[in-house]
Structures are given as C-alpha cells and as structure tokens.
Scaffold this active site. Structure first.
Site, PDB file in Angstrom:
ATOM      1  N   LYS A  73       0.879  -1.225   0.037  1.00 56.60           N
ATOM      2  CA  LYS A  73       0.003   0.104   0.070  1.00 56.60           C
ATOM      3  C   LYS A  73       0.831   1.170   0.067  1.00 56.60           C
ATOM      4  CE  LYS A  73      -3.324   2.513   2.921  1.00 56.60           C
ATOM      5  NZ  LYS A  73      -4.100   2.569   4.228  1.00 56.60           N
TER       6      LYS A  73
ATOM      7  N   ASP B  11      -2.770   9.940   3.826  1.00 57.09           N
ATOM      8  CA  ASP B  11      -4.119   9.426   3.996  1.00 57.09           C
ATOM      9  C   ASP B  11      -4.901  10.761   4.872  1.00 57.09           C
ATOM     10  OD1 ASP B  11      -6.577   8.387   4.216  1.00 57.09           O
ATOM     11  OD2 ASP B  11      -5.789   6.755   5.448  1.00 57.09           O
TER      12      ASP B  11
ATOM     13  N   LYS C  59     -10.032  12.723   8.363  1.00 61.03           N
ATOM     14  CA  LYS C  59      -9.849  12.318   9.612  1.00 61.03           C
ATOM     15  C   LYS C  59      -9.817  13.358  10.429  1.00 61.03           C
ATOM     16  CE  LYS C  59      -6.765   8.481   8.050  1.00 61.03           C
ATOM     17  NZ  LYS C  59      -7.669   7.396   9.076  1.00 61.03           N
TER      18      LYS C  59
ATOM     19  N   ASP D 104       1.442   6.148   5.779  1.00 52.93           N
ATOM     20  CA  ASP D 104       0.511   5.150   5.067  1.00 52.93           C
ATOM     21  C   ASP D 104       1.003   4.474   3.857  1.00 52.93           C
ATOM     22  OD1 ASP D 104      -1.870   3.862   5.511  1.00 52.93           O
ATOM     23  OD2 ASP D 104      -3.041   5.171   4.395  1.00 52.93           O
TER      24      ASP D 104
ATOM     25  N   ASP E 232     -12.250   6.921   3.719  1.00 53.65           N
ATOM     26  CA  ASP E 232     -11.070   6.546   4.516  1.00 53.65           C
ATOM     27  C   ASP E 232     -10.741   5.405   4.386  1.00 53.65           C
ATOM     28  OD1 ASP E 232      -8.966   7.234   6.056  1.00 53.65           O
ATOM     29  OD2 ASP E 232     -10.121   7.680   7.944  1.00 53.65           O
TER      30      ASP E 232
ATOM     31  N   GLU F  30      -9.683   3.816   2.023  1.00 53.20           N
ATOM     32  CA  GLU F  30      -9.163   3.879   0.652  1.00 53.20           C
ATOM     33  C   GLU F  30      -8.140   2.858   0.227  1.00 53.20           C
ATOM     34  OE1 GLU F  30      -7.874   5.231   3.138  1.00 53.20           O
ATOM     35  OE2 GLU F  30      -5.683   5.090   2.782  1.00 53.20           O
TER      36      GLU F  30
ATOM     37  N   ARG G  85      -7.886  -0.371   0.545  1.00 56.10           N
ATOM     38  CA  ARG G  85      -8.502  -1.658   0.139  1.00 56.10           C
ATOM     39  C   ARG G  85      -8.938  -1.314  -1.451  1.00 56.10           C
ATOM     40  NH1 ARG G  85     -12.911  -1.970   4.717  1.00 56.10           N
ATOM     41  NH2 ARG G  85     -11.247  -1.118   5.789  1.00 56.10           N
TER      42      ARG G  85
HETATM   43  N1  BES Z   1      -4.550   4.328   6.897  1.00 54.29           N
HETATM   44  C1  BES Z   1      -5.553   4.157   7.723  1.00 54.29           C
HETATM   45  C2  BES Z   1      -5.635   2.995   8.728  1.00 54.29           C
HETATM   46  C3  BES Z   1      -4.506   3.330   9.852  1.00 54.29           C
HETATM   47  C4  BES Z   1      -4.979   3.887  10.992  1.00 54.29           C
HETATM   48  C5  BES Z   1      -3.219   3.196   9.697  1.00 54.29           C
HETATM   49  C6  BES Z   1      -4.292   4.253  12.114  1.00 54.29           C
HETATM   50  C7  BES Z   1      -2.116   3.638  10.711  1.00 54.29           C
HETATM   51  C8  BES Z   1      -2.744   3.818  11.800  1.00 54.29           C
HETATM   52  C9  BES Z   1      -6.878   3.662   6.806  1.00 54.29           C
HETATM   53  O1  BES Z   1      -6.747   3.963   5.360  1.00 54.29           O
HETATM   54  C10 BES Z   1      -8.082   3.857   7.452  1.00 54.29           C
HETATM   55  O2  BES Z   1      -8.339   5.142   7.491  1.00 54.29           O
HETATM   56  N2  BES Z   1      -8.773   2.903   7.678  1.00 54.29           N
HETATM   57  C11 BES Z   1      -9.991   3.179   8.444  1.00 54.29           C
HETATM   58  C12 BES Z   1     -11.111   2.224   7.823  1.00 54.29           C
HETATM   59  C13 BES Z   1     -12.386   2.466   8.288  1.00 54.29           C
HETATM   60  C14 BES Z   1     -12.980   3.858   7.612  1.00 54.29           C
HETATM   61  C15 BES Z   1     -13.347   1.131   7.736  1.00 54.29           C
HETATM   62  C16 BES Z   1      -9.767   2.950   9.963  1.00 54.29           C
HETATM   63  O3  BES Z   1      -9.277   1.855  10.309  1.00 54.29           O
HETATM   64  O4  BES Z   1     -10.393   3.651  10.595  1.00 54.29           O
HETATM   65 ZN    ZN Z   2      -4.964   4.728   4.633  1.00 50.68          ZN
HETATM   66 MN    MN Z   3      -7.775   5.885   5.309  1.00 48.91          MN
END
Ligand code: BES
Ligand code: ZN
Ligand code: MN
Length: 496
Positions: A266, A271, A278, A289, A348, A350, A352
């Site tokens: 990834k 992000d 966020k 990220d 968010d 993103e 996947r």
């Molecule tokens: N990049 C984030 C995941 C992340 C969170 C990485 C904290 C490192 C530290 C990912 O893109 C994300 O935002 N995931 C969301 C998914 C949700 C919206 C289903 C998450 O984990 O909140």
């Molecule tokens: Zn992310």
């Molecule tokens: Mn995200």
C-alpha cells in the site's frame, strides 16, 4: 557499521572496547570469567559494589584493566539465563553498542556466548547485525543541524574460538536485512510533500540502477488503460498524479520470469481520509500510510543484495487520499479492474480500493504466492497493538510459512481469520460490495475479506501493519517492519 569475525580471546584482542556479558544473580559468561581472573577480580568487584547487577539493559564501562589489550571493558547485563530469549538478545546487543562509549570506534564483542535456546549460530549473527544497526539510525536527513550520534562505532568484531561459515552467512543476511530496514525507515519517515507517488517511483528506479531490479512505472493514462477504477477514484482527489510501480527481481534463472512471489505494498503517501476526513490530532502520522510500499522496496533491496535464487515482483499502487472537488464522495460507486463494483461508503477506507486493483493486476504474473502489506486498519492496533502484525490468509500452508518467517526474524505476526461469515458486512444495496462493514465490528477482518474478493485462484496472504510499521508519540518514526519477516520468508522460499 562493519561487522567481521575474529578468532581471539576477549583479553587478547585489541579494540577500543571489548564487551562481555554478565548475568543477573551473579553468573558470569566464560569471557567475563577470563577477564575477571586476569584482572584479579575486577568484574566480581564491580558486581559486589552494586555498580553492575547483570540486569537486562544495564551496562558498566571499566577502563584500563591490567592485562586486557583493549582500553575499555564493557560489562553487559544479560538478565537471568532463564529469561534470555530473542528480545533479551537484541536488547543486549543494543546495550553493548550504546555502552561502548562515545570514544570507541571499534567494539569487540564476545557475543557467541550469548545463547538463545533453540537458535543457531547463523540466527545469532544475523540478529546481532540487525539489532546493532538499530542504534545509530537517525532521522535527521531534513535537519540543518544533525542529531548527536550516540556512538561513532564503525567496526564490530565478533570474537569466536573457531571459524564458522554459518556465522559469516548470518552476518551477510543481517547486513542485507538492516539495509532494507533502513531504506524502509527512511522512506517512511519522509514527509508527504517530499515522498510523493512520483518520489516512490524514483526510489524504485534507483533500485534498478543500484541493484539491477527491473522497474516499470505506469502513469495515470496507463492506469486508466488497465481500467483500475477503484485505484483511480482515490487518486483523483489529489493534484499529485498516481503511479503504479512494478519492480521485478529475477533471481531464479535467466529465462522467463516464472513463478514469482508477488509483494503488493500500500503506497498512500498521505491519508487525510478524503471527504470522510480524519480528525486533526496526529493526522501527520498518515504520512506513514506508504510503509507497506516502503517495506516492499526494502525487501527487494535485501533480496537483491543476497542474490537470492527466487523471482519476486513488487507492485505498488501509490497515490494520495485528499478531499477536493474531484474526490470520492460517500455513496459513489466505482468499477474495479476485476469488473466488480464498489460502493464507497467511507472514503477513508481507501487502502483496500487501491490494493484491490493491484491484486487483480498481479494475476498476470501467475505468482506462486501473493503477499500484500498495508497499514490498512486502525482496528488492528486495537487487536494487536504494536507488537505483532496481523496476518490473514485462507491458505493454511502459506500462513504457516509466514508465521515461521516471522518467528525467525523476531518480527512477529499473529493470524486472524478471513472467513465468509464476515463477508455479509460488505453487502451493498447498490453495488457488488461496500468498502466498509459495521463500525467497531471486526474491522481488520472485514478489510481482509474485502481483499479476498480480488485474490480468488491465487495463494494469498495479507499483512496489516498499521500497528507495527511505525511508532507514534515521542519515539515517532518508521520501524522498517515487516522487512525482516518478508526477507526471511523469501530466504526460505529460495532454499537459502
Ligand atoms: N490508513 C488508515 C489505517 C491506519 C489507522 C493506519 C491508524 C495507521 C494508523 C486506513 O486508510 C483507514 O483510514 N482505515 C479506516 C477504515 C475504516 C474507515 C473502515 C480505519 O481504520 O479507521
Ligand atoms: Zn490509509
Ligand atoms: Mn484511510
């Protein structure tokens, strides 16, 4: 930092410093005993005085001991023999490197006596290099005044009583892994205004120049031609153009590029969450990220340095996730390269969206196995914290291989299920699937289930490294994980 082996006794070899281990509860290693008897009890006196207890993580520097060739002797606390495992060993090595003192340019280390049960000499040598190299790493590339170095150690001599080819092999492996880890850390730490998708592509091209890895970089037009609608939908919110980086290491024969192992990383260089933005606190950490992508580049570097007899293809979808007039909106429906449609209920989620198209893309290489590496979910931090990466795979054999590699590398992972029962959460009223499930409900597993829909017919595993690839808080920075795990996986696949 250079590493070599020397056949010598600890009192006889002349370095700026010689490190010997002492255990808690007073037991001395053979080297410490030798130094103690030559100096008529300097070691036991230090312990009797209470200055050195042998506790883990402690050290004591003694100077000008009579009869010892090196002007400094460093006593390194190893803890109790019973608790001397992987972690204690790495800690002892770091303690030795830190404790050698700012005046030492060379350190002789009688570490062959620091034995972790069940680990062979090759493992000890490899882990010694990886652990020692953690100490001098500095993230001061962008500081006009550099951070103070804790050590100016340039040479580390492993003291042995006989030659051992396995130790030389371990040192070479450790060196390659440490170089890969350093690359992954450096890229991870760079800010998003510098480490853009095109910057990552340039880093891959540098691997081509330095290590002969075949690199191809696809631009937006070429990504459009591939119909990567999910990846492109994330990328279009940003002014930075996306890149699809394809890097091939051909170590198994010169002919056709056959049966590669595919590593998919990834590469979200920032992000923000997009329109599902966020919160402001700690949002800077979303520059990390792209740590999955960085680990792919770091692993390719390590594998090339070791000339492993295995083919590897690294694929990195790289873009930013930002809000704008062109960005994905909640409810938008996009068509992935596989033809499956996706309702973007949360912009968010993103990772996947870019990975699913990259996973469809790697099918063309007919890989013998595919491993994707992603800072995919915050939920994996809730589950496993920063100790173990999340491992997901429907394939028991591949999962076992990766867990074995994780154990060897002391870069631990923990398997979580990818089961159809969780797929229900991804039902959409308007598209083939949604990109999120139910809030607070097995988020990491549901994310893996989403990816599973794009990996049918391949042997596939997914590593969620959101908790392990970087640290927050005062020790903020990339860790270089899971480069050690991936390199050990490929070492074993190469039969090395
Ligand atoms: N990049 C984030 C995941 C992340 C969170 C990485 C904290 C490192 C530290 C990912 O893109 C994300 O935002 N995931 C969301 C998914 C949700 C919206 C289903 C998450 O984990 O909140
Ligand atoms: Zn992310
Ligand atoms: Mn995200």
């Amino acid at each position: 930092m250079e590493f070599n082996t020397k056949i010598a006794l600890p009192e006889a070899f002349k370095a700026d410093c010689v490190a010997v281990g002492v255990f808690a509860e007073g037991a001395l290693t053979a080297s410490a005993r030798r130094i103690d008897s030559i100096t008529r009890g300097a070691v036991r006196a230090a312990m009797a005085s209470g200055d050195m207890t042998g506790a883990r993580g402690t050290s004591l520097l003694l100077r000008q001991l009579p009869g010892v060739a090196s002007s400094r002797v460093l006593l390194v606390g190893l803890g109790t023999p019973a608790e001397f495992g992987d972690r204690a060993y790495g800690e002892a090595v770091r303690t030795a490197v830190k404790g050698a003192g700012p005046g030492s340019g060379s350190l002789a280390i009688a570490a062959s006596e620091w034995q972790v049960k069940g680990r062979d000499p090759r493992w000890h040598a490899s882990m010694l290099v990886v652990s020692a190299r953690e100490v001098p790493f500095r993230a001061d590339e962008l500081k006009s005044k550099k951070d103070d170095a804790p050590t100016r150690l340039a040479r580390l001599h492993l003291l042995l009583d006989k030659r051992d080819a396995a130790i030389d092999k371990g040192l070479a492996e450790g060196r390659a892994i440490a170089n890969g880890v350093d690359l992954a850390k450096r890229l991870g730490n760079l800010p998003a205004n510098i480490c853009t998708p095109e910057f990552l592509a340039q880093q891959a091209r540098k691997l081509q120049r330095d290590w002969g890895i075949g690199v191809q970089v696809l631009d937006r037009g070429q990504i459009e031609a591939l119909k990567m609608g999910a990846f492109l939908s994330v990328a279009k919110g940003s002014d930075q153009p996306p890149r699809l980086i394809v890097a091939k290491y051909q170590g198994a024969g010169r002919g056709r590029f056959a049966d590669p192992i595919a590593l998919v990383g990834k590469g979200i260089t920032f992000d923000s969450g997009g329109i599902s933005i966020k919160p402001a606190a700690e949002m800077d950490e979303m520059k990390f990220d792209m740590c999955g992508a960085a680990s792919v580049l770091g692993t390719l570097r390590a594998v090339a340095e070791l000339k492993l007899k295995v083919n590897v293809v690294g694929v990195i979808p790289a873009c930013e996730n930002l809000p704008s007039g062109r960005a994905n909106k909640p409810g938008d429906i996009v068509t992935s390269m596989s033809g499956q449609t996706i309702e973007v209920l949360n912009t968010d989620a993103e990772g996947r969206l870019i990975l699913c198209d990259a996973l469809t893309y790697v099918q063309r290489f007919k890989p013998s196995a595919v491993v994707d590496i992603a800072t995919l979910t915050g939920a994996i931090i809730v589950a496993l914290g920063s100790v173990r990466s999340g491992l997901f795979s429907p394939d028991d054999e591949l999962a076992a291989e990766l867990l074995e590699a994780a154990g060897q590398a002391a870069d631990r992972a923990w398997r979580l299920p990818v089961e159809d029962d969780y797929q229900d959460q991804l039902k959409s009223n308007f598209a083939d699937m949604a990109n999120i499930g139910i809030r607070g409900n097995a988020g990491s597993i549901v994310a893996a289930c989403f990816l599973a829909r794009f990996t049918k017919g391949m042997r596939w595993a997914h590593l969620d490294v959101a908790g392990t690839a970087f640290r927050g808080g005062s020790a903020k920075g990339a860790t270089g994980r899971p480069v050690p795990l991936l390199t050990h996986f490929l070492l074993s696949r190469a039969g090395a």
